[in-house]
Design an enzyme around this catalytic site. Sequence first.
Site, PDB file in Angstrom:
ATOM      1  N   ASP A  59       0.842  -1.202   0.000  1.00  0.00           N
ATOM      2  CA  ASP A  59       0.000   0.000   0.000  1.00  0.00           C
ATOM      3  C   ASP A  59       0.875   1.249   0.000  1.00  0.00           C
ATOM      4  O   ASP A  59       0.621   2.206  -0.728  1.00  0.00           O
ATOM      5  CB  ASP A  59      -0.899   0.052   1.247  1.00  0.00           C
ATOM      6  N   ASP A 195      -4.923 -11.987  -0.376  1.00  0.00           N
ATOM      7  CA  ASP A 195      -5.056 -12.890   0.770  1.00  0.00           C
ATOM      8  C   ASP A 195      -5.842 -14.179   0.497  1.00  0.00           C
ATOM      9  O   ASP A 195      -5.361 -15.257   0.747  1.00  0.00           O
ATOM     10  CB  ASP A 195      -5.735 -12.176   1.947  1.00  0.00           C
ATOM     11  N   ARG A 233     -15.223 -10.687   2.986  1.00  0.00           N
ATOM     12  CA  ARG A 233     -13.920 -10.958   3.600  1.00  0.00           C
ATOM     13  C   ARG A 233     -13.635 -12.457   3.594  1.00  0.00           C
ATOM     14  O   ARG A 233     -14.519 -13.273   3.351  1.00  0.00           O
ATOM     15  CB  ARG A 233     -13.922 -10.456   5.065  1.00  0.00           C
ATOM     16  N   TYR A 389     -13.771 -10.348  -1.689  1.00  0.00           N
ATOM     17  CA  TYR A 389     -12.383  -9.914  -1.565  1.00  0.00           C
ATOM     18  C   TYR A 389     -11.571 -10.189  -2.826  1.00  0.00           C
ATOM     19  O   TYR A 389     -11.827  -9.586  -3.858  1.00  0.00           O
ATOM     20  CB  TYR A 389     -11.806 -10.644  -0.350  1.00  0.00           C
ATOM     21  N   GLU A 433     -12.199   0.337  -1.684  1.00  0.00           N
ATOM     22  CA  GLU A 433     -11.095  -0.615  -1.531  1.00  0.00           C
ATOM     23  C   GLU A 433     -11.129  -1.609  -2.701  1.00  0.00           C
ATOM     24  O   GLU A 433     -10.114  -1.935  -3.279  1.00  0.00           O
ATOM     25  CB  GLU A 433     -11.257  -1.338  -0.186  1.00  0.00           C
TER      26      GLU A 433
HETATM   27  C1  GLC Z   1      -5.742  -6.465   2.772  1.00  0.00           C
HETATM   28  C2  GLC Z   1      -5.307  -6.725   1.331  1.00  0.00           C
HETATM   29  C3  GLC Z   1      -3.840  -6.402   1.177  1.00  0.00           C
HETATM   30  C4  GLC Z   1      -3.597  -4.949   1.606  1.00  0.00           C
HETATM   31  C5  GLC Z   1      -4.139  -4.693   3.022  1.00  0.00           C
HETATM   32  C6  GLC Z   1      -4.119  -3.216   3.380  1.00  0.00           C
HETATM   33  O1  GLC Z   1      -5.121  -7.331   3.646  1.00  0.00           O
HETATM   34  O2  GLC Z   1      -5.562  -8.046   0.948  1.00  0.00           O
HETATM   35  O3  GLC Z   1      -3.404  -6.595  -0.138  1.00  0.00           O
HETATM   36  O4  GLC Z   1      -2.261  -4.648   1.559  1.00  0.00           O
HETATM   37  O5  GLC Z   1      -5.472  -5.130   3.123  1.00  0.00           O
HETATM   38  O6  GLC Z   1      -4.819  -2.459   2.438  1.00  0.00           O
END
Ligand code: GLC
Length: 472
Positions: A59, A195, A233, A389, A433
Amino acid sequence: MSEQLKNPETENKALIIKASEILEQNEQEVEIERRDGDKEKILVRPPDKGYYEGNWLWDTGFNELGASLQNPEKSAEIFLNFLGHSQWKNGLVPHILFYKAKPERYFPGPKYWKTENSPDAPDYFTSGITQPPVLGFCALRIYESLKEKTPEKAESFVKEVYPRILNFHRYLFRERDPEKSGLVSIYHPWEAGLDNSPRWEDALSKISVSKEQLAETRKLRRDIKGLVAKEMRPTDEDYARYLYLFRFAAERNYNDKKVYPEIPFNVKDVLFNSILYASNEALYLMAEELNDEKGKSETKEFLQKQRKGFEELYDKDSGLYYDLNTKTGALIKRKTVACFTPMFAGVTTMEQAQKMAEILKGRDFQGEYSEFLIPSTARSDPSFHSKAYWRGPIWLPTNWLVIRGLERMGLSQDAEDIKKYSLELVKESGFAEYYNPDTNEPLGRGDFSWTASLAIDFAKGGNYWQKIWNKS
Ligand code: GLC
Protein backbone atom coordinates in the site's frame (compact mmCIF):
# COMPACT_ATOMS: atom_id res chain seq x y z
CA MET A 1 -24.81 16.76 -15.66
CA SER A 2 -23.73 19.70 -17.83
CA GLU A 3 -21.90 19.05 -21.09
CA GLN A 4 -18.85 20.76 -19.69
CA LEU A 5 -18.66 18.31 -16.79
CA LYS A 6 -18.94 15.32 -19.13
CA ASN A 7 -15.82 16.41 -20.94
CA PRO A 8 -13.23 13.73 -19.96
CA GLU A 9 -10.52 16.27 -19.32
CA THR A 10 -12.67 18.32 -16.97
CA GLU A 11 -13.84 15.12 -15.33
CA ASN A 12 -10.26 13.94 -14.87
CA LYS A 13 -9.32 17.24 -13.25
CA ALA A 14 -12.22 16.92 -10.82
CA LEU A 15 -11.17 13.34 -10.10
CA ILE A 16 -7.58 14.36 -9.39
CA ILE A 17 -8.79 17.04 -6.97
CA LYS A 18 -11.07 14.58 -5.16
CA ALA A 19 -8.34 11.88 -5.04
CA SER A 20 -5.83 14.37 -3.64
CA GLU A 21 -8.31 15.35 -0.94
CA ILE A 22 -8.70 11.71 0.08
CA LEU A 23 -4.95 11.22 0.21
CA GLU A 24 -4.60 14.30 2.38
CA GLN A 25 -7.46 13.26 4.59
CA ASN A 26 -5.82 9.85 5.15
CA GLU A 27 -2.45 11.38 6.00
CA GLN A 28 -1.66 11.65 9.71
CA GLU A 29 1.01 12.81 12.13
CA VAL A 30 1.23 9.91 14.55
CA GLU A 31 3.16 9.35 17.71
CA ILE A 32 4.68 6.07 16.72
CA GLU A 33 5.52 3.84 19.68
CA ARG A 34 8.91 2.18 20.04
CA ARG A 35 9.50 -1.14 21.72
CA ASP A 36 11.46 0.59 24.49
CA GLY A 37 8.38 2.68 25.35
CA ASP A 38 9.52 5.92 23.71
CA LYS A 39 7.44 7.73 21.13
CA GLU A 40 8.28 9.70 18.04
CA LYS A 41 6.15 11.98 15.85
CA ILE A 42 6.12 10.99 12.18
CA LEU A 43 4.04 11.56 9.06
CA VAL A 44 2.25 8.47 7.73
CA ARG A 45 -0.51 7.49 5.35
CA PRO A 46 -2.41 4.29 6.24
CA PRO A 47 -4.60 2.48 3.69
CA ASP A 48 -7.77 4.14 5.01
CA LYS A 49 -8.89 6.36 7.83
CA GLY A 50 -10.91 3.96 9.94
CA TYR A 51 -9.70 0.39 10.19
CA TYR A 52 -6.05 0.00 9.26
CA GLU A 53 -3.75 1.28 12.01
CA GLY A 54 -0.38 1.05 10.37
CA ASN A 55 1.43 1.35 7.08
CA TRP A 56 1.29 -1.70 4.81
CA LEU A 57 4.21 -2.39 2.52
CA TRP A 58 2.65 -2.54 -0.92
CA ASP A 59 0.00 0.00 0.00
CA THR A 60 2.76 2.43 0.97
CA GLY A 61 4.49 1.97 -2.39
CA PHE A 62 1.33 2.30 -4.45
CA ASN A 63 -0.03 5.15 -2.31
CA GLU A 64 3.03 7.28 -2.73
CA LEU A 65 3.54 6.43 -6.41
CA GLY A 66 0.47 8.43 -7.46
CA ALA A 67 0.51 10.86 -4.53
CA SER A 68 4.03 11.91 -5.54
CA LEU A 69 2.64 13.35 -8.78
CA GLN A 70 0.89 15.94 -6.60
CA ASN A 71 3.23 16.40 -3.67
CA PRO A 72 6.55 14.55 -4.09
CA GLU A 73 8.20 15.88 -0.94
CA LYS A 74 5.45 14.58 1.28
CA SER A 75 5.45 11.21 -0.50
CA ALA A 76 9.20 10.91 -0.08
CA GLU A 77 8.86 11.62 3.63
CA ILE A 78 6.08 9.05 4.15
CA PHE A 79 7.85 6.42 2.07
CA LEU A 80 11.07 6.85 4.02
CA ASN A 81 9.27 6.90 7.35
CA PHE A 82 7.85 3.52 6.49
CA LEU A 83 11.03 1.97 5.18
CA GLY A 84 13.34 3.49 7.78
CA HIS A 85 11.22 2.48 10.76
CA SER A 86 10.08 -0.95 9.61
CA GLN A 87 13.09 -2.64 8.02
CA TRP A 88 14.68 -5.52 9.90
CA LYS A 89 18.41 -5.94 10.40
CA ASN A 90 18.45 -8.90 7.99
CA GLY A 91 16.92 -6.72 5.25
CA LEU A 92 13.32 -7.96 5.54
CA VAL A 93 10.74 -5.25 5.03
CA PRO A 94 7.67 -6.39 6.97
CA HIS A 95 4.17 -6.11 5.61
CA ILE A 96 2.95 -3.89 8.47
CA LEU A 97 4.55 -1.09 10.46
CA PHE A 98 2.25 -0.59 13.44
CA TYR A 99 1.81 2.83 15.00
CA LYS A 100 0.97 1.46 18.41
CA ALA A 101 1.85 -1.48 20.64
CA LYS A 102 -1.86 -2.08 21.11
CA PRO A 103 -3.89 -1.10 18.05
CA GLU A 104 -7.45 -0.14 18.94
CA ARG A 105 -9.21 -1.95 16.10
CA TYR A 106 -6.79 -3.96 13.98
CA PHE A 107 -6.15 -7.65 14.64
CA PRO A 108 -3.56 -9.26 14.74
CA GLY A 109 -1.53 -6.56 16.46
CA PRO A 110 2.06 -6.71 17.80
CA LYS A 111 1.19 -8.89 20.79
CA TYR A 112 0.39 -11.74 18.40
CA TRP A 113 3.33 -11.23 16.04
CA LYS A 114 5.91 -11.44 18.86
CA THR A 115 8.65 -10.03 16.65
CA GLU A 116 10.73 -9.47 19.79
CA ASN A 117 11.54 -13.18 19.39
CA SER A 118 13.84 -12.29 16.51
CA PRO A 119 17.27 -10.67 16.97
CA ASP A 120 16.69 -8.98 13.61
CA ALA A 121 13.51 -7.09 14.52
CA PRO A 122 13.73 -3.27 14.55
CA ASP A 123 12.97 -0.91 17.44
CA TYR A 124 9.38 -0.44 16.27
CA PHE A 125 6.37 -2.77 16.20
CA THR A 126 5.98 -4.64 12.93
CA SER A 127 4.62 -7.88 11.52
CA GLY A 128 7.11 -10.64 10.77
CA ILE A 129 6.28 -11.42 7.14
CA THR A 130 6.58 -9.38 3.96
CA GLN A 131 4.42 -8.31 0.98
CA PRO A 132 4.86 -7.78 -2.78
CA PRO A 133 8.14 -5.84 -3.17
CA VAL A 134 6.83 -2.79 -5.03
CA LEU A 135 9.24 -0.46 -3.20
CA GLY A 136 11.87 -0.34 -5.99
CA PHE A 137 9.72 0.91 -8.83
CA CYS A 138 7.60 3.08 -6.55
CA ALA A 139 10.75 4.73 -5.16
CA LEU A 140 11.94 5.39 -8.70
CA ARG A 141 8.65 7.15 -9.50
CA ILE A 142 8.90 9.30 -6.36
CA TYR A 143 12.52 10.10 -7.20
CA GLU A 144 11.58 11.25 -10.71
CA SER A 145 8.74 13.40 -9.36
CA LEU A 146 11.14 14.95 -6.85
CA LYS A 147 13.73 15.63 -9.55
CA GLU A 148 11.26 17.85 -11.37
CA LYS A 149 10.50 19.95 -8.30
CA THR A 150 13.43 19.80 -5.86
CA PRO A 151 16.53 18.13 -7.34
CA GLU A 152 18.58 18.35 -4.08
CA LYS A 153 15.90 16.44 -2.21
CA ALA A 154 15.76 13.88 -5.03
CA GLU A 155 19.40 13.07 -4.55
CA SER A 156 19.22 12.60 -0.82
CA PHE A 157 16.05 10.51 -1.22
CA VAL A 158 17.61 8.08 -3.69
CA LYS A 159 20.75 7.80 -1.60
CA GLU A 160 18.70 6.74 1.39
CA VAL A 161 16.23 4.38 -0.21
CA TYR A 162 18.45 2.61 -2.72
CA PRO A 163 20.72 0.73 -0.26
CA ARG A 164 17.75 -0.21 1.90
CA ILE A 165 15.73 -1.65 -0.97
CA LEU A 166 18.81 -3.45 -2.30
CA ASN A 167 19.21 -5.01 1.12
CA PHE A 168 15.60 -6.11 1.07
CA HIS A 169 16.09 -7.83 -2.29
CA ARG A 170 19.29 -9.46 -1.02
CA TYR A 171 17.26 -10.84 1.87
CA LEU A 172 14.64 -12.21 -0.55
CA PHE A 173 17.14 -13.99 -2.78
CA ARG A 174 19.22 -15.25 0.15
CA GLU A 175 16.47 -16.50 2.46
CA ARG A 176 13.51 -17.08 0.16
CA ASP A 177 15.34 -18.82 -2.65
CA PRO A 178 18.04 -20.90 -0.98
CA GLU A 179 17.88 -23.36 -3.88
CA LYS A 180 18.74 -20.49 -6.27
CA SER A 181 15.89 -21.11 -8.66
CA GLY A 182 15.59 -17.43 -9.52
CA LEU A 183 12.12 -17.34 -7.94
CA VAL A 184 11.56 -16.30 -4.36
CA SER A 185 9.00 -17.99 -2.09
CA ILE A 186 6.23 -16.63 0.05
CA TYR A 187 5.23 -18.29 3.35
CA HIS A 188 1.80 -16.85 3.84
CA PRO A 189 -1.21 -15.71 1.76
CA TRP A 190 -0.80 -12.27 3.36
CA GLU A 191 2.65 -12.06 1.79
CA ALA A 192 0.95 -12.41 -1.61
CA GLY A 193 -1.17 -9.30 -1.05
CA LEU A 194 -4.09 -11.29 -2.53
CA ASP A 195 -5.06 -12.89 0.77
CA ASN A 196 -7.92 -15.23 -0.08
CA SER A 197 -7.08 -15.89 -3.72
CA PRO A 198 -8.21 -19.40 -4.73
CA ARG A 199 -4.58 -20.00 -5.72
CA TRP A 200 -3.88 -20.82 -2.05
CA GLU A 201 -6.78 -23.21 -1.57
CA ASP A 202 -4.87 -26.40 -2.21
CA ALA A 203 -1.80 -25.49 -0.14
CA LEU A 204 -3.99 -24.29 2.73
CA SER A 205 -6.16 -27.40 2.65
CA LYS A 206 -3.17 -29.34 4.01
CA ILE A 207 -3.43 -27.37 7.24
CA SER A 208 -6.21 -28.81 9.35
CA VAL A 209 -8.18 -26.49 11.57
CA SER A 210 -9.55 -27.75 14.87
CA LYS A 211 -12.83 -26.65 16.43
CA GLU A 212 -10.87 -24.81 19.11
CA GLN A 213 -8.80 -22.92 16.53
CA LEU A 214 -11.94 -21.93 14.70
CA ALA A 215 -13.59 -20.73 17.89
CA GLU A 216 -10.47 -18.74 18.81
CA THR A 217 -10.38 -17.16 15.33
CA ARG A 218 -14.04 -16.15 15.56
CA LYS A 219 -13.38 -14.54 18.90
CA LEU A 220 -10.25 -12.69 17.85
CA ARG A 221 -10.79 -11.44 14.33
CA ARG A 222 -11.99 -7.85 14.17
CA ASP A 223 -12.28 -7.17 10.43
CA ILE A 224 -15.89 -8.30 10.21
CA LYS A 225 -17.09 -6.85 13.52
CA GLY A 226 -19.14 -3.95 12.25
CA LEU A 227 -16.47 -2.84 9.78
CA VAL A 228 -17.03 -4.81 6.59
CA ALA A 229 -19.77 -7.33 5.70
CA LYS A 230 -18.70 -10.92 6.28
CA GLU A 231 -19.29 -12.07 2.70
CA MET A 232 -16.74 -9.51 1.49
CA ARG A 233 -13.92 -10.96 3.60
CA PRO A 234 -12.07 -14.28 3.96
CA THR A 235 -13.87 -17.10 5.79
CA ASP A 236 -13.14 -18.08 9.41
CA GLU A 237 -11.47 -21.30 8.16
CA ASP A 238 -9.12 -19.23 5.98
CA TYR A 239 -8.45 -16.84 8.82
CA ALA A 240 -7.62 -19.67 11.22
CA ARG A 241 -5.01 -20.88 8.75
CA TYR A 242 -3.58 -17.38 8.42
CA LEU A 243 -3.12 -17.31 12.19
CA TYR A 244 -1.58 -20.76 12.19
CA LEU A 245 0.97 -19.83 9.54
CA PHE A 246 2.31 -16.65 11.04
CA ARG A 247 2.45 -18.22 14.48
CA PHE A 248 4.46 -21.03 12.91
CA ALA A 249 7.06 -18.46 11.82
CA ALA A 250 6.92 -16.62 15.16
CA GLU A 251 7.53 -19.87 17.06
CA ARG A 252 10.73 -20.29 15.05
CA ASN A 253 11.74 -16.73 15.92
CA TYR A 254 11.32 -15.78 12.26
CA ASN A 255 14.51 -17.66 11.53
CA ASP A 256 14.22 -18.28 7.79
CA LYS A 257 16.66 -21.17 7.89
CA LYS A 258 14.06 -23.04 9.91
CA VAL A 259 10.87 -21.55 8.53
CA TYR A 260 11.68 -22.00 4.84
CA PRO A 261 11.92 -25.80 4.81
CA GLU A 262 9.36 -26.49 7.54
CA ILE A 263 6.40 -24.19 6.95
CA PRO A 264 3.55 -25.99 5.12
CA PHE A 265 2.96 -23.02 2.81
CA ASN A 266 5.88 -22.29 0.45
CA VAL A 267 4.92 -20.91 -2.94
CA LYS A 268 6.77 -19.21 -5.81
CA ASP A 269 4.13 -16.55 -6.38
CA VAL A 270 4.01 -15.24 -9.94
CA LEU A 271 2.73 -11.78 -9.00
CA PHE A 272 5.26 -11.34 -6.19
CA ASN A 273 8.13 -12.36 -8.49
CA SER A 274 6.94 -10.14 -11.36
CA ILE A 275 6.87 -7.18 -9.02
CA LEU A 276 10.30 -8.09 -7.67
CA TYR A 277 11.65 -8.15 -11.21
CA ALA A 278 10.33 -4.67 -12.00
CA SER A 279 11.75 -3.39 -8.71
CA ASN A 280 15.13 -4.92 -9.54
CA GLU A 281 15.11 -3.07 -12.85
CA ALA A 282 14.36 0.13 -10.96
CA LEU A 283 17.25 -0.58 -8.59
CA TYR A 284 19.53 -1.09 -11.57
CA LEU A 285 18.58 2.36 -12.87
CA MET A 286 19.21 3.88 -9.44
CA ALA A 287 22.59 2.12 -9.26
CA GLU A 288 23.43 3.70 -12.62
CA GLU A 289 22.52 7.18 -11.37
CA LEU A 290 24.59 6.65 -8.26
CA ASN A 291 27.52 5.13 -10.16
CA ASP A 292 27.38 2.03 -8.03
CA GLU A 293 29.10 -0.55 -10.21
CA LYS A 294 28.74 -3.31 -7.63
CA GLY A 295 25.01 -2.66 -7.31
CA LYS A 296 24.66 -2.67 -11.07
CA SER A 297 26.23 -6.09 -11.49
CA GLU A 298 24.35 -7.45 -8.49
CA THR A 299 20.94 -6.35 -9.77
CA LYS A 300 21.81 -7.53 -13.26
CA GLU A 301 22.53 -10.96 -11.82
CA PHE A 302 19.19 -10.94 -9.99
CA LEU A 303 17.43 -10.15 -13.25
CA GLN A 304 19.20 -12.89 -15.19
CA LYS A 305 18.36 -15.48 -12.55
CA GLN A 306 14.76 -14.36 -12.47
CA ARG A 307 14.30 -14.55 -16.23
CA LYS A 308 15.27 -18.21 -16.15
CA GLY A 309 12.96 -18.80 -13.20
CA PHE A 310 9.95 -17.43 -15.04
CA GLU A 311 10.33 -20.08 -17.75
CA GLU A 312 9.19 -22.62 -15.15
CA LEU A 313 5.93 -20.77 -14.57
CA TYR A 314 4.55 -20.68 -18.09
CA ASP A 315 1.80 -23.09 -19.10
CA LYS A 316 1.62 -23.40 -22.86
CA ASP A 317 -1.80 -25.03 -22.95
CA SER A 318 -3.63 -22.21 -21.23
CA GLY A 319 -1.24 -19.46 -22.37
CA LEU A 320 -0.89 -18.22 -18.78
CA TYR A 321 1.73 -17.95 -16.06
CA TYR A 322 0.97 -19.63 -12.72
CA ASP A 323 2.47 -19.93 -9.23
CA LEU A 324 4.53 -22.93 -8.28
CA ASN A 325 3.75 -24.85 -5.10
CA THR A 326 7.19 -25.98 -3.91
CA LYS A 327 5.63 -28.64 -1.67
CA THR A 328 4.16 -30.51 -4.64
CA GLY A 329 6.41 -29.21 -7.42
CA ALA A 330 3.28 -28.43 -9.45
CA LEU A 331 1.93 -25.23 -10.99
CA ILE A 332 -1.19 -23.90 -9.30
CA LYS A 333 -3.50 -23.71 -12.29
CA ARG A 334 -6.18 -21.34 -11.09
CA LYS A 335 -7.01 -18.47 -13.43
CA THR A 336 -6.67 -15.15 -11.68
CA VAL A 337 -5.46 -11.65 -12.41
CA ALA A 338 -2.00 -12.70 -11.13
CA CYS A 339 -1.50 -14.84 -14.27
CA PHE A 340 -1.02 -11.70 -16.38
CA THR A 341 1.54 -9.89 -14.24
CA PRO A 342 4.71 -11.22 -15.94
CA MET A 343 3.92 -8.72 -18.71
CA PHE A 344 4.64 -5.98 -16.18
CA ALA A 345 8.08 -7.52 -15.70
CA GLY A 346 8.55 -7.73 -19.47
CA VAL A 347 9.58 -11.39 -19.19
CA THR A 348 6.98 -12.74 -21.61
CA THR A 349 7.43 -13.06 -25.37
CA MET A 350 5.37 -10.87 -27.65
CA GLU A 351 3.38 -13.89 -28.75
CA GLN A 352 2.58 -14.86 -25.15
CA ALA A 353 1.50 -11.30 -24.39
CA GLN A 354 -0.82 -11.20 -27.39
CA LYS A 355 -2.42 -14.43 -26.28
CA MET A 356 -2.86 -13.03 -22.77
CA ALA A 357 -4.47 -9.88 -24.14
CA GLU A 358 -6.99 -12.09 -25.95
CA ILE A 359 -7.72 -14.06 -22.78
CA LEU A 360 -8.30 -10.78 -20.95
CA LYS A 361 -11.00 -9.91 -23.45
CA GLY A 362 -12.84 -13.19 -22.87
CA ARG A 363 -15.83 -13.50 -20.54
CA ASP A 364 -13.65 -14.80 -17.69
CA PHE A 365 -12.05 -11.43 -17.05
CA GLN A 366 -14.84 -9.07 -18.04
CA GLY A 367 -17.01 -6.92 -15.86
CA GLU A 368 -20.77 -7.11 -16.29
CA TYR A 369 -20.90 -3.56 -17.63
CA SER A 370 -17.65 -3.45 -19.49
CA GLU A 371 -15.31 -5.75 -21.30
CA PHE A 372 -12.34 -4.04 -19.82
CA LEU A 373 -12.38 -4.48 -16.08
CA ILE A 374 -10.44 -7.22 -14.49
CA PRO A 375 -12.11 -9.44 -11.92
CA SER A 376 -9.42 -10.69 -9.51
CA THR A 377 -10.52 -14.30 -10.13
CA ALA A 378 -11.81 -15.73 -13.41
CA ARG A 379 -15.57 -16.09 -13.66
CA SER A 380 -15.19 -19.77 -14.56
CA ASP A 381 -13.18 -20.55 -11.42
CA PRO A 382 -15.36 -22.54 -8.99
CA SER A 383 -14.55 -20.09 -6.19
CA PHE A 384 -15.66 -16.99 -8.12
CA HIS A 385 -17.76 -14.69 -5.96
CA SER A 386 -18.48 -11.12 -6.96
CA LYS A 387 -18.14 -9.75 -3.42
CA ALA A 388 -15.56 -11.97 -1.73
CA TYR A 389 -12.38 -9.91 -1.56
CA TRP A 390 -9.81 -11.42 -4.02
CA ARG A 391 -12.19 -14.04 -5.39
CA GLY A 392 -13.84 -11.84 -7.99
CA PRO A 393 -13.88 -8.15 -7.05
CA ILE A 394 -11.93 -5.64 -9.10
CA TRP A 395 -8.98 -3.93 -7.39
CA LEU A 396 -7.11 -0.94 -8.78
CA PRO A 397 -3.56 -2.12 -7.92
CA THR A 398 -3.98 -5.34 -9.91
CA ASN A 399 -5.62 -3.43 -12.78
CA TRP A 400 -2.62 -1.09 -12.64
CA LEU A 401 -0.14 -3.97 -12.95
CA VAL A 402 -1.96 -5.42 -15.95
CA ILE A 403 -2.41 -2.04 -17.66
CA ARG A 404 1.27 -1.16 -17.28
CA GLY A 405 2.18 -4.67 -18.41
CA LEU A 406 0.13 -4.41 -21.60
CA GLU A 407 1.71 -1.01 -22.28
CA ARG A 408 5.12 -2.47 -21.73
CA MET A 409 4.45 -5.21 -24.29
CA GLY A 410 3.34 -2.58 -26.81
CA LEU A 411 -0.36 -3.48 -26.50
CA SER A 412 -1.26 0.11 -25.81
CA GLN A 413 -4.82 0.06 -27.09
CA ASP A 414 -5.72 -2.79 -24.74
CA ALA A 415 -4.01 -0.92 -21.91
CA GLU A 416 -5.85 2.30 -22.78
CA ASP A 417 -9.23 0.54 -22.75
CA ILE A 418 -8.73 -0.94 -19.28
CA LYS A 419 -7.36 2.34 -17.99
CA LYS A 420 -10.33 4.28 -19.33
CA TYR A 421 -12.81 1.92 -17.71
CA SER A 422 -10.89 1.85 -14.44
CA LEU A 423 -11.21 5.61 -14.29
CA GLU A 424 -14.90 5.42 -15.13
CA LEU A 425 -15.41 2.88 -12.39
CA VAL A 426 -13.83 5.22 -9.85
CA LYS A 427 -15.83 8.19 -11.14
CA GLU A 428 -19.04 6.19 -10.87
CA SER A 429 -18.47 4.31 -7.62
CA GLY A 430 -15.96 6.37 -5.65
CA PHE A 431 -12.54 5.44 -4.27
CA ALA A 432 -13.43 2.06 -2.81
CA GLU A 433 -11.10 -0.61 -1.53
CA TYR A 434 -12.51 -2.96 -4.22
CA TYR A 435 -15.53 -3.25 -6.55
CA ASN A 436 -18.19 -5.77 -7.51
CA PRO A 437 -17.54 -6.81 -11.14
CA ASP A 438 -21.25 -7.60 -11.66
CA THR A 439 -22.68 -4.31 -10.47
CA ASN A 440 -19.72 -1.89 -10.17
CA GLU A 441 -20.81 -1.30 -6.57
CA PRO A 442 -18.09 -0.21 -4.12
CA LEU A 443 -17.00 -2.87 -1.62
CA GLY A 444 -14.86 -3.04 1.53
CA ARG A 445 -13.73 0.24 3.04
CA GLY A 446 -14.31 3.59 1.34
CA ASP A 447 -11.95 6.50 0.53
CA PHE A 448 -9.07 4.12 0.09
CA SER A 449 -5.56 5.52 -0.33
CA TRP A 450 -4.21 3.29 -3.11
CA THR A 451 -7.37 3.65 -5.17
CA ALA A 452 -7.05 7.45 -4.96
CA SER A 453 -3.34 7.38 -5.72
CA LEU A 454 -3.57 5.06 -8.72
CA ALA A 455 -6.48 7.03 -10.14
CA ILE A 456 -4.18 10.06 -10.10
CA ASP A 457 -1.49 8.04 -11.88
CA PHE A 458 -3.98 6.94 -14.55
CA ALA A 459 -5.37 10.44 -15.03
CA LYS A 460 -2.08 12.27 -14.97
CA GLY A 461 0.87 9.88 -15.24
CA GLY A 462 1.43 10.17 -19.01
CA ASN A 463 3.92 7.81 -20.60
CA TYR A 464 6.44 7.80 -17.75
CA TRP A 465 6.68 3.99 -17.53
CA GLN A 466 7.21 3.66 -21.26
CA LYS A 467 10.29 5.84 -20.94
CA ILE A 468 11.60 3.68 -18.10
CA TRP A 469 11.16 0.44 -20.01
CA ASN A 470 12.92 1.84 -23.01
CA LYS A 471 15.94 2.22 -20.72
CA SER A 472 15.66 -1.26 -19.18
C1 GLC B 1 -5.74 -6.46 2.77
C2 GLC B 1 -5.31 -6.73 1.33
C3 GLC B 1 -3.84 -6.40 1.18
C4 GLC B 1 -3.60 -4.95 1.61
C5 GLC B 1 -4.14 -4.69 3.02
C6 GLC B 1 -4.12 -3.22 3.38
O1 GLC B 1 -5.12 -7.33 3.65
O2 GLC B 1 -5.56 -8.05 0.95
O3 GLC B 1 -3.40 -6.59 -0.14
O4 GLC B 1 -2.26 -4.65 1.56
O5 GLC B 1 -5.47 -5.13 3.12
O6 GLC B 1 -4.82 -2.46 2.44
